[in-house]
Design a protein around this motif. Structure first.
Motif, PDB file in Angstrom:
ATOM      1  N   ASN A 310       0.841  -1.197   0.000  1.00  0.00           N
ATOM      2  CA  ASN A 310       0.000   0.000   0.000  1.00  0.00           C
ATOM      3  C   ASN A 310       0.874   1.244   0.000  1.00  0.00           C
ATOM      4  O   ASN A 310       1.677   1.432   0.912  1.00  0.00           O
ATOM      5  CB  ASN A 310      -0.921   0.022   1.228  1.00  0.00           C
ATOM      6  CG  ASN A 310      -1.922  -1.114   1.230  1.00  0.00           C
ATOM      7  OD1 ASN A 310      -2.761  -1.195   0.353  1.00  0.00           O
ATOM      8  ND2 ASN A 310      -1.819  -1.992   2.214  1.00  0.00           N
ATOM      9  N   ASP A 311       0.710   2.068  -1.015  1.00  0.00           N
ATOM     10  CA  ASP A 311       1.460   3.316  -1.086  1.00  0.00           C
ATOM     11  C   ASP A 311       0.769   4.364  -0.211  1.00  0.00           C
ATOM     12  O   ASP A 311      -0.421   4.273   0.060  1.00  0.00           O
ATOM     13  CB  ASP A 311       1.510   3.789  -2.546  1.00  0.00           C
ATOM     14  CG  ASP A 311       2.648   4.764  -2.821  1.00  0.00           C
ATOM     15  OD1 ASP A 311       3.291   5.224  -1.865  1.00  0.00           O
ATOM     16  OD2 ASP A 311       2.891   5.053  -4.001  1.00  0.00           O
ATOM     17  N   ILE A 312       1.541   5.356   0.240  1.00  0.00           N
ATOM     18  CA  ILE A 312       0.982   6.411   1.091  1.00  0.00           C
ATOM     19  C   ILE A 312       0.815   7.719   0.335  1.00  0.00           C
ATOM     20  O   ILE A 312       0.350   8.715   0.898  1.00  0.00           O
ATOM     21  CB  ILE A 312       1.890   6.667   2.324  1.00  0.00           C
ATOM     22  CG1 ILE A 312       3.314   7.036   1.868  1.00  0.00           C
ATOM     23  CG2 ILE A 312       1.891   5.466   3.244  1.00  0.00           C
ATOM     24  CD1 ILE A 312       4.209   7.527   2.987  1.00  0.00           C
ATOM     25  N   ALA A 313       1.189   7.718  -0.953  1.00  0.00           N
ATOM     26  CA  ALA A 313       1.228   8.976  -1.688  1.00  0.00           C
ATOM     27  C   ALA A 313       0.781   8.803  -3.136  1.00  0.00           C
ATOM     28  O   ALA A 313       0.719   7.690  -3.664  1.00  0.00           O
ATOM     29  CB  ALA A 313       2.651   9.550  -1.654  1.00  0.00           C
ATOM     30  N   ASP A 314       0.493   9.929  -3.755  1.00  0.00           N
ATOM     31  CA  ASP A 314       0.217   9.976  -5.191  1.00  0.00           C
ATOM     32  C   ASP A 314       1.253  10.887  -5.826  1.00  0.00           C
ATOM     33  O   ASP A 314       1.774  11.800  -5.190  1.00  0.00           O
ATOM     34  CB  ASP A 314      -1.191  10.508  -5.450  1.00  0.00           C
ATOM     35  CG  ASP A 314      -1.540  10.458  -6.931  1.00  0.00           C
ATOM     36  OD1 ASP A 314      -1.344   9.398  -7.546  1.00  0.00           O
ATOM     37  OD2 ASP A 314      -1.981  11.486  -7.476  1.00  0.00           O
ATOM     38  N   GLY A 315       1.584  10.619  -7.080  1.00  0.00           N
ATOM     39  CA  GLY A 315       2.586  11.415  -7.778  1.00  0.00           C
ATOM     40  C   GLY A 315       2.962  10.751  -9.085  1.00  0.00           C
ATOM     41  O   GLY A 315       2.094  10.229  -9.793  1.00  0.00           O
ATOM     42  N   VAL A 316       4.239  10.744  -9.402  1.00  0.00           N
ATOM     43  CA  VAL A 316       4.702  10.062 -10.615  1.00  0.00           C
ATOM     44  C   VAL A 316       4.494   8.559 -10.424  1.00  0.00           C
ATOM     45  O   VAL A 316       4.899   7.991  -9.409  1.00  0.00           O
ATOM     46  CB  VAL A 316       6.187  10.358 -10.889  1.00  0.00           C
ATOM     47  CG1 VAL A 316       6.659   9.616 -12.140  1.00  0.00           C
ATOM     48  CG2 VAL A 316       6.408  11.867 -11.054  1.00  0.00           C
ATOM     49  N   LYS A 317       3.869   7.925 -11.396  1.00  0.00           N
ATOM     50  CA  LYS A 317       3.558   6.498 -11.313  1.00  0.00           C
ATOM     51  C   LYS A 317       4.140   5.756 -12.518  1.00  0.00           C
ATOM     52  O   LYS A 317       4.254   6.323 -13.610  1.00  0.00           O
ATOM     53  CB  LYS A 317       2.045   6.270 -11.271  1.00  0.00           C
ATOM     54  CG  LYS A 317       1.359   6.850 -10.039  1.00  0.00           C
ATOM     55  CD  LYS A 317       1.734   6.081  -8.773  1.00  0.00           C
ATOM     56  CE  LYS A 317       0.923   6.558  -7.569  1.00  0.00           C
ATOM     57  NZ  LYS A 317       1.282   5.821  -6.340  1.00  0.00           N
TER      58      LYS A 317
END
Length: 346
Positions: A310-317
């Protein structure tokens, strides 16, 4: 200015094993710098191998809060030079602050970092996907669970070539291998001949970082390019590595952030070295910072967020074999809303 730190134990999809040990969780620290209407996010992970904990990093960040408040109006490069003497002992904390400051700086200038630096995303390298040390059967299962055109294979066992031969039966993808300093010079030279026939692109850090005499022999006799990792930590290491390696893998966390990282990339290229930037299983906050360097890299290892449950952030994917940048300024990374009000997640 407002300074906040967050700590998380990032759960991995699979137990991750290299020669330094195994882990199921990756402790990390997020720094958030707010000035006026803008907030910048930075990250640095903890690692026992380098004697760094999230508690130590938080203490280091808090120790320079007054300096940050007095100098937050400056450029990231100016601020880094001011902070460096005070964080000489903690490049990890310095990295988190430096990334947060770059993010803030990009937002203040209404540009994503790569545009602020004058870079073009037309032709950028794709990240490899890392397969940690395991039984050949489980390593094959991990590859099948995540089909990818480019794998980094973690090695460091007595059966390394056999492992790669087995993996090759199940994939036509390009392999890179990383021994994390577990081989001897003789093993490296012999393995390079066998691995070249198995479509291995290069070998990363085959010898312990202090074995320069062994690396001299490897540089002369290995038939695959050799990339430095543990042997290239700080700016001072780049010039020495040029004598013994074909390229360097730069880690922002180890060198102290984007500011010294960009200088290291420039120097390495001037010395004729191939340049890679690697990650340390950061969330999307740390990975997004790396992504803005892609236009000036030969290789990249920025799969950290891809390895998380589970990631904690959004951004470059990274997905569908592409790197996708959000329509946001700075690094483009933000903490997911449900984590913004949590200072610590275990």
């Amino acid at each position: 200015m407002k300074l906040e730190t967050f700590t998380f134990d990032l759960e991995l999809k699979n137990t991750f094993t290299i020669t330094h040990g195994s882990r199921d969780f990756q402790p990390t620290m997020i720094v958030k710098l707010t000035e006026g209407a803008f907030s910048g996010y930075g990250e640095a992970v903890a690692t026992s191998y380098y004697g760094m904990s999230v508690e130590k990093m938080q203490q280091s960040v808090q120790s320079v809060e007054q300096l940050l408040a007095e100098n937050v109006h400056r450029s990231p490069e100016e601020l880094w030079c001011i902070l460096k003497p005070h964080l000489e002992h903690d490049s990890f904390a310095l990295c988190a602050i430096d990334i947060a400051m770059h993010d803030l700086h990009g937002k203040r200038n209404n540009l994503p970092l790569y545009k602020l630096w004058g870079y073009d995303l037309t032709n950028i390298p794709l990240t490899n996907y890392t397969i940690g040390v395991d039984s050949p059967k489980k390593m094959v299962e991990k590859m099948k669970a995540f089909p990818w055109p480019l794998y980094k294979i973690k090695l460091g066992t007595k059966e390394d070539v056999k492992i790669v031969k087995e993996l090759r039966k199940h994939s036509d993808s390009i392999f890179r291998v990383d021994a994390n300093g577990a081989w001897t010079a003789g093993e490296t030279i012999e393995n390079s001949k066998l691995l070249k026939d198995l479509n291995v692109e290069f070998i990363e850090q085959p010898l312990p970082r202090e074995d320069w005499e062994g690396m001299k022999k490897v540089k002369k006799e290995a038939v695959l390019p050799i990339i430095a990792d543990e042997s290239c930590i700080t700016e001072a290491d780049v010039k020495k590595c040029a004598e013994y390696f074909d390229g360097v893998n730069i880690k922002l966390t180890k060198c102290g952030g984007l500011t010294p990282g960009r200088r290291m990339i420039k120097e390495a290229k001037q010395l004729g070295l191939k340049v890679m930037v690697g990650c340390m299983t950061e969330s999307t906050i740390g990975i997004s910072a790396i992504a803005h360097l892609l236009p000036i890299l030969d290789y990249v290892d920025m799969d950290g967020a891809m390895l998380l449950k589970n990631d904690i952030a959004d951004g470059v994917k990274v997905y569908d074999h592409k790197t996708l940048f959000p329509e946001r300024n700075g690094t483009g990374a933000v903490l997911l809303p449900k984590y913004e009000n949590l200072k610590s997640v275990k």
